[in-house]
Design a protein around this motif. Sequence first.
Motif, short mmCIF file in Angstrom:
data_model
loop_
_atom_site.label_atom_id
_atom_site.label_comp_id
_atom_site.label_asym_id
_atom_site.label_seq_id
_atom_site.Cartn_x
_atom_site.Cartn_y
_atom_site.Cartn_z
N MET A 19 0.84 -1.21 0.00
CA MET A 19 0.00 0.00 0.00
C MET A 19 0.87 1.26 0.00
O MET A 19 0.56 2.23 -0.69
CB MET A 19 -0.94 0.01 1.20
N GLN A 20 1.96 1.23 0.74
CA GLN A 20 2.88 2.36 0.73
C GLN A 20 3.46 2.56 -0.67
O GLN A 20 3.56 3.69 -1.14
CB GLN A 20 3.99 2.14 1.75
N ILE A 21 3.83 1.47 -1.31
CA ILE A 21 4.36 1.55 -2.68
C ILE A 21 3.31 2.18 -3.61
O ILE A 21 3.62 3.08 -4.40
CB ILE A 21 4.77 0.15 -3.19
N LEU A 22 2.07 1.72 -3.51
CA LEU A 22 1.02 2.26 -4.37
C LEU A 22 0.79 3.75 -4.11
O LEU A 22 0.58 4.52 -5.06
CB LEU A 22 -0.28 1.48 -4.18
N ARG A 23 0.83 4.15 -2.85
CA ARG A 23 0.67 5.58 -2.55
C ARG A 23 1.79 6.40 -3.16
O ARG A 23 1.56 7.50 -3.69
CB ARG A 23 0.63 5.80 -1.03
N LEU A 24 3.01 5.89 -3.10
CA LEU A 24 4.14 6.60 -3.70
C LEU A 24 4.01 6.65 -5.23
O LEU A 24 4.27 7.69 -5.84
CB LEU A 24 5.46 5.91 -3.31
N SER A 63 10.62 1.25 -19.31
CA SER A 63 12.08 1.30 -19.35
C SER A 63 12.54 2.72 -19.61
O SER A 63 11.97 3.45 -20.42
CB SER A 63 12.62 0.40 -20.45
N CYS A 64 13.59 3.09 -18.91
CA CYS A 64 14.21 4.40 -19.10
C CYS A 64 15.71 4.19 -18.97
O CYS A 64 16.25 4.12 -17.86
CB CYS A 64 13.69 5.39 -18.07
N GLY A 65 16.36 3.99 -20.11
CA GLY A 65 17.79 3.65 -20.08
C GLY A 65 17.96 2.28 -19.46
O GLY A 65 17.31 1.32 -19.85
N ARG A 66 18.81 2.20 -18.47
CA ARG A 66 19.03 0.91 -17.81
C ARG A 66 18.14 0.72 -16.59
O ARG A 66 18.23 -0.27 -15.87
CB ARG A 66 20.50 0.73 -17.44
N PHE A 67 17.25 1.67 -16.36
CA PHE A 67 16.35 1.61 -15.21
C PHE A 67 14.94 1.22 -15.64
O PHE A 67 14.51 1.52 -16.75
CB PHE A 67 16.31 2.95 -14.47
N LEU A 68 14.25 0.58 -14.73
CA LEU A 68 12.86 0.20 -14.94
C LEU A 68 12.01 1.00 -13.96
O LEU A 68 12.17 0.88 -12.75
CB LEU A 68 12.69 -1.30 -14.70
N TYR A 69 11.17 1.85 -14.50
CA TYR A 69 10.30 2.68 -13.67
C TYR A 69 8.95 2.00 -13.51
O TYR A 69 8.41 1.42 -14.44
CB TYR A 69 10.12 4.07 -14.28
N TYR A 70 8.40 2.11 -12.32
CA TYR A 70 7.08 1.56 -12.00
C TYR A 70 6.09 2.70 -11.87
O TYR A 70 6.43 3.78 -11.35
CB TYR A 70 7.14 0.78 -10.68
N LYS A 71 4.87 2.47 -12.35
CA LYS A 71 3.82 3.47 -12.17
C LYS A 71 2.50 2.78 -11.91
O LYS A 71 2.25 1.66 -12.37
CB LYS A 71 3.75 4.42 -13.35
N LEU A 72 1.67 3.46 -11.17
CA LEU A 72 0.35 2.96 -10.81
C LEU A 72 -0.56 3.03 -12.03
O LEU A 72 -0.51 3.99 -12.80
CB LEU A 72 -0.22 3.82 -9.68
N LYS A 73 -1.39 2.01 -12.21
CA LYS A 73 -2.37 2.00 -13.30
C LYS A 73 -3.69 2.53 -12.76
O LYS A 73 -4.41 1.81 -12.06
CB LYS A 73 -2.53 0.58 -13.84
N PRO A 74 -4.01 3.79 -13.04
CA PRO A 74 -5.22 4.39 -12.48
C PRO A 74 -6.49 3.64 -12.86
O PRO A 74 -7.42 3.55 -12.05
CB PRO A 74 -5.24 5.80 -13.05
#
Length: 104
Positions: A19-24, A63-74
């Motif tokens: 839940m903390q991850i989702l809030r962030l 993907s953003c370069g060598r990083f993997l970004y996570y985002k919430l699916k509204p």
Amino acid sequence: MVTSVDTEVMKALADPLRMQILRLLAVESLCVCHLVEETGAKQTNLSNHLRLLRQTGLVETESCGRFLYYKLKPAAVAALAEDLAALADQARATHDADTKRPCP
């Protein structure tokens, strides 16, 4: 009758760290290194939680370069909210009508 509330999603939401991850992620897209910094959790622990959140469809990656970004699916969160609201509406109607099934 509402029967579409996904139990796997509900299990995923039951964990405080998830839940903390989702809030962030509701505020901004983050990579694991940001989530380690924000939550204080270990990278392996976060990766496991993020995998589960992806499997339940609550989170997606980019993907953003060598990083993997996570985002919430509204849309996923909105669908869950709609299911729960429909369940509450059904319970409210039943409660107001004082519906009881007769005993045999």
